[in-house]
Write an enzyme that holds these catalytic residues in place. Structure first.
Site, PDB file in Angstrom:
ATOM      1  CE  LYS A 140       0.769  63.314  50.700  1.00 30.50           C
ATOM      2  NZ  LYS A 140       1.555  62.483  50.471  1.00 30.50           N
TER       3      LYS A 140
ATOM      4  CG  LEU B 228      17.971  58.594  55.150  1.00 33.05           C
ATOM      5  CD1 LEU B 228      18.470  57.511  55.952  1.00 33.05           C
ATOM      6  CD2 LEU B 228      18.039  58.170  54.082  1.00 33.05           C
ATOM      7  N   GLY B 229      12.892  58.709  53.152  1.00 35.34           N
ATOM      8  CA  GLY B 229      11.945  58.631  53.156  1.00 35.34           C
ATOM      9  C   GLY B 229      11.394  57.874  52.424  1.00 35.34           C
TER      10      GLY B 229
ATOM     11  CG  ASP C  40       5.647  51.187  56.000  1.00 37.40           C
ATOM     12  OD1 ASP C  40       6.554  50.706  57.370  1.00 37.40           O
ATOM     13  OD2 ASP C  40       5.667  51.534  56.104  1.00 37.40           O
TER      14      ASP C  40
ATOM     15  N   GLY D 163      10.898  58.355  49.226  1.00 40.47           N
ATOM     16  CA  GLY D 163      11.999  58.766  48.067  1.00 40.47           C
ATOM     17  C   GLY D 163      12.969  58.884  49.116  1.00 40.47           C
TER      18      GLY D 163
ATOM     19  NE  ARG E 179       5.796  52.798  59.574  1.00 40.95           N
ATOM     20  CZ  ARG E 179       5.050  53.409  59.117  1.00 40.95           C
ATOM     21  NH1 ARG E 179       4.593  54.392  60.413  1.00 40.95           N
ATOM     22  NH2 ARG E 179       5.157  54.235  58.111  1.00 40.95           N
TER      23      ARG E 179
ATOM     24  CG  ASN F 195       3.135  67.634  47.394  1.00 41.67           C
ATOM     25  OD1 ASN F 195       3.373  66.873  46.862  1.00 41.67           O
ATOM     26  ND2 ASN F 195       4.122  67.149  48.356  1.00 41.67           N
TER      27      ASN F 195
ATOM     28  CD  GLU G   1       9.190  67.418  51.731  1.00 44.73           C
ATOM     29  OE1 GLU G   1       9.037  67.162  52.983  1.00 44.73           O
ATOM     30  OE2 GLU G   1      10.123  66.872  50.652  1.00 44.73           O
TER      31      GLU G   1
ATOM     32  NE  ARG H 196      10.902  56.532  43.741  1.00 42.21           N
ATOM     33  CZ  ARG H 196      10.986  58.480  43.637  1.00 42.21           C
ATOM     34  NH1 ARG H 196      12.151  58.616  43.717  1.00 42.21           N
ATOM     35  NH2 ARG H 196      10.081  58.898  45.039  1.00 42.21           N
TER      36      ARG H 196
ATOM     37  CB  ILE I 152      13.834  56.095  56.878  1.00 42.67           C
ATOM     38  CG1 ILE I 152      12.747  54.627  56.210  1.00 42.67           C
ATOM     39  CG2 ILE I 152      15.054  54.331  57.600  1.00 42.67           C
ATOM     40  CD1 ILE I 152      13.549  54.441  54.782  1.00 42.67           C
TER      41      ILE I 152
ATOM     42  NE  ARG J  76       8.084  68.246  46.911  1.00 45.87           N
ATOM     43  CZ  ARG J  76       8.076  67.525  47.569  1.00 45.87           C
ATOM     44  NH1 ARG J  76       7.593  66.816  48.627  1.00 45.87           N
ATOM     45  NH2 ARG J  76       9.422  66.756  47.621  1.00 45.87           N
TER      46      ARG J  76
ATOM     47  CG  HIS K  75      14.334  64.957  47.969  1.00 50.27           C
ATOM     48  ND1 HIS K  75      14.514  62.842  48.578  1.00 50.27           N
ATOM     49  CD2 HIS K  75      12.819  64.459  48.287  1.00 50.27           C
ATOM     50  CE1 HIS K  75      14.225  62.305  48.151  1.00 50.27           C
ATOM     51  NE2 HIS K  75      12.686  62.944  48.473  1.00 50.27           N
TER      52      HIS K  75
HETATM   53  P1  ADP Z   1       7.617  60.104  51.682  1.00 42.98           P
HETATM   54  O1  ADP Z   1       8.535  59.767  50.941  1.00 42.98           O
HETATM   55  O2  ADP Z   1       6.543  59.522  51.278  1.00 42.98           O
HETATM   56  O3  ADP Z   1       7.297  61.337  52.423  1.00 42.98           O
HETATM   57  P2  ADP Z   1       8.022  59.642  54.166  1.00 42.98           P
HETATM   58  O4  ADP Z   1       9.365  60.604  54.647  1.00 42.98           O
HETATM   59  O5  ADP Z   1       6.734  59.567  55.216  1.00 42.98           O
HETATM   60  O6  ADP Z   1       7.790  59.515  53.063  1.00 42.98           O
HETATM   61  O7  ADP Z   1       8.935  57.825  54.844  1.00 42.98           O
HETATM   62  C1  ADP Z   1       8.086  56.522  54.487  1.00 42.98           C
HETATM   63  C2  ADP Z   1       8.845  55.668  54.739  1.00 42.98           C
HETATM   64  O8  ADP Z   1       9.674  56.450  56.954  1.00 42.98           O
HETATM   65  C3  ADP Z   1       8.143  54.717  55.068  1.00 42.98           C
HETATM   66  O9  ADP Z   1       9.511  53.223  55.076  1.00 42.98           O
HETATM   67  C4  ADP Z   1       8.017  54.198  56.587  1.00 42.98           C
HETATM   68  O10 ADP Z   1       8.269  52.515  57.107  1.00 42.98           O
HETATM   69  C5  ADP Z   1       8.777  54.990  57.455  1.00 42.98           C
HETATM   70  N1  ADP Z   1       8.844  54.693  58.871  1.00 42.98           N
HETATM   71  C6  ADP Z   1       8.448  56.031  59.436  1.00 42.98           C
HETATM   72  N2  ADP Z   1       8.630  55.006  60.652  1.00 42.98           N
HETATM   73  C7  ADP Z   1       9.674  54.682  61.513  1.00 42.98           C
HETATM   74  C8  ADP Z   1       9.826  54.350  61.810  1.00 42.98           C
HETATM   75  N3  ADP Z   1       9.080  54.892  63.768  1.00 42.98           N
HETATM   76  N4  ADP Z   1      10.931  52.919  62.048  1.00 42.98           N
HETATM   77  C9  ADP Z   1      11.312  53.236  61.222  1.00 42.98           C
HETATM   78  N5  ADP Z   1      10.491  53.395  59.520  1.00 42.98           N
HETATM   79  C10 ADP Z   1      10.333  54.624  59.207  1.00 42.98           C
END
Ligand code: ADP
Length: 399
Positions: free
Chosen positions: A16, A209-210, A283, A212, A285, A9, A379, A241, A329, A93, A181
């Site tokens: 990665k 919900l990441g 982020d 992206g 968190r 990826n 993925e 974004r 998320i 990917r 996605h």
């Molecule tokens: P990517 O799209 O880069 O693969 P991820 O799927 O790893 O991203 O998601 C990253 C998001 O998930 C960040 O906003 C991070 O804060 C959030 N996240 C991860 N663990 C938690 C948690 N325990 N509580 C809230 N949000 C979280």
């Protein structure tokens, strides 16, 4: 001796990788890692699934290893690691497969040329995705390579769901809603028959919900609508974004505020979303832990837009049986899930807060008209499976 597949990826500054090894009929992950800092000071790390560091290398700051150098290093590492097993192929990917690639494809120099045509459609991702493919074709031409696309899963959508209300010539020129996605949604679709058979057969909305973020409406496991469109910037607000935006805003930024297209690009991809609204962080968190009102506003907007999109995708489906949360998320934040489910309570989502707080797989009450699920996405395994399947089926054909 077992067959192994490596999944790559590649992004703008890192590659990665995940190494999978055959165990009977399944592919098991063995090592994950990355080469990062490709154009600054590179660092390579490889870890076993239990987190044990298997290999680690750093190069001095200023050594620009690039995608080609990183690929060379990875191939060398894999060869030394896989003494008893056999690397049968590389799965990649690739963000954009246009309208042409509705399935994964074995890549040769002709296919690579065809994939380069989609660079203008995803200029921030596609060139980086293709760089290691190009290098591997030069360095290890005998090793089969397979490209798996984030857009393919959405090609089952009806034409009307892919259409912009623009002059039809632009549709013919490829200006359409592709959706992204797709590898994550395909993984969820592949898990649902086991985990939630009714959701697998029914009308289901998946929230990825990441950093992206997007959502996909599925009917019997096939995509029928999604929140992302021509690029991965449409739809929900994301880490950095902006998500859906009145196109008039872009014209205003250029004509009245004198921004260049590159500045607008930076604004909508890197400086907006949770980061832009909060002014604190992309982020989730960090925002959840903050008592700054701007952090609260960014979370409110994220939840509000996700709730609205559930309504919109339910309309596209003509009903709703199940909702699935996935990615950083979606998999990890009970509070965000709970708030989104409450905003869609009118559709029949009743959440069991105890199950939700424990991150259980099913988080709806037994009597909830719409069932709600938490399923971690993967993925890489989808890419590994496609890669093995395509390589083995081409071998079968040659027999
Ligand atoms: P990517 O799209 O880069 O693969 P991820 O799927 O790893 O991203 O998601 C990253 C998001 O998930 C960040 O906003 C991070 O804060 C959030 N996240 C991860 N663990 C938690 C948690 N325990 N509580 C809230 N949000 C979280």
């Amino acid at each position: 001796m077992a067959n192994a597949v490596v999944v790559l990826n590649a992004g703008s500054s890192s590659i990665k990788f995940s190494l999978f090894v055959e165990q009977g009929k399944t592919l098991e992950p063995r090592i994950r890692g990355q080469v990062e800092g490709l154009y600054t000071g590179a660092r390579f790390v490889a870890k076993a699934v239990d987190g044990e560091v298997k290999a680690e290398t750093s190069w001095p700051a200023g050594v620009k290893m690039g995608h080609a150098g990183a690929l060379d290093h990875l191939i060398e590492y894999l060869r030394s690691e896989l003494k008893r097993d056999r690397l049968i192929g590389i799965g990649h990917r690739v963000v954009h497969g246009g309208s042409v690639y509705t399935q994964p494809v074995r890549v040769d120099s002709e296919v690579l040329k065809a994939l380069e045509i989609f660079v203008p459609l995803a200029p921030l991702h596609q060139p980086h995705n293709l760089a290691p493919i190009r290098r591997a074709l030069e360095r290890v031409p005998e090793l089969p390579q397979v490209a798996c696309f984030d857009t393919s899963f959405h090609r089952t959508q009806p034409e009307v769901a892919q259409l912009f209300a623009l002059p039809f010539d632009l549709w013919k020129a490829g200006v359409k809603r592709y959706g992204f996605h797709g590898l994550s949604y395909q993984f969820i679709a592949s898990e649902l028959p086991e985990v939630a058979p009714a959701a697998a057969m029914g009308k289901t909305i998946v929230l990825h919900l990441g950093n992206g973020a997007s959502m996909c409406a599925m009917e019997a496991g096939r995509s029928i609508a999604s929140t992302m469109g021509f690029t991965a910037v449409e739809g929900l607000p994301m880490g950095t974004r902006c998500g859906s935006l009145d196109p008039g805003v872009i014209l205003y930024l250029i004509d009245q505020l004198g921004m260049t297209t590159r500045e607008v690009e930076k604004l909508i991809y890197n400086r907006s979303g949770l980061l832009g609204v909060s002014g604190i962080s992309s982020d989730m968190r960090t925002l959840l832990a903050s008592d700054d009102p701007q952090a609260g506003m960014a979370i409110d907007l994220f939840v509000y837009r996700a709730g609205r999109e559930i309504g919109s995708l339910t309309a596209a489906l003509g009903g709703l049986d199940a909702v699935v949360f996935t990615a950083g998320i979606g998999q990890n934040s009970p509070i965000v899930r709970s708030r989104i489910c409450h905003s869609a309570a009118w559709l029949g989502l009743e959440i069991d807060e105890t199950a939700n707080n424990a991150n259980r797989t099913c988080i709806s009450t037994p009597s909830s008209p719409v069932s709600v699920w938490v399923i971690p996405t993967d993925e890489e395994i989808i890419i590994a499976r496609h890669t093995r399947q395509l390589i083995q089926s081409s071998k079968e054909m040659k027999k």
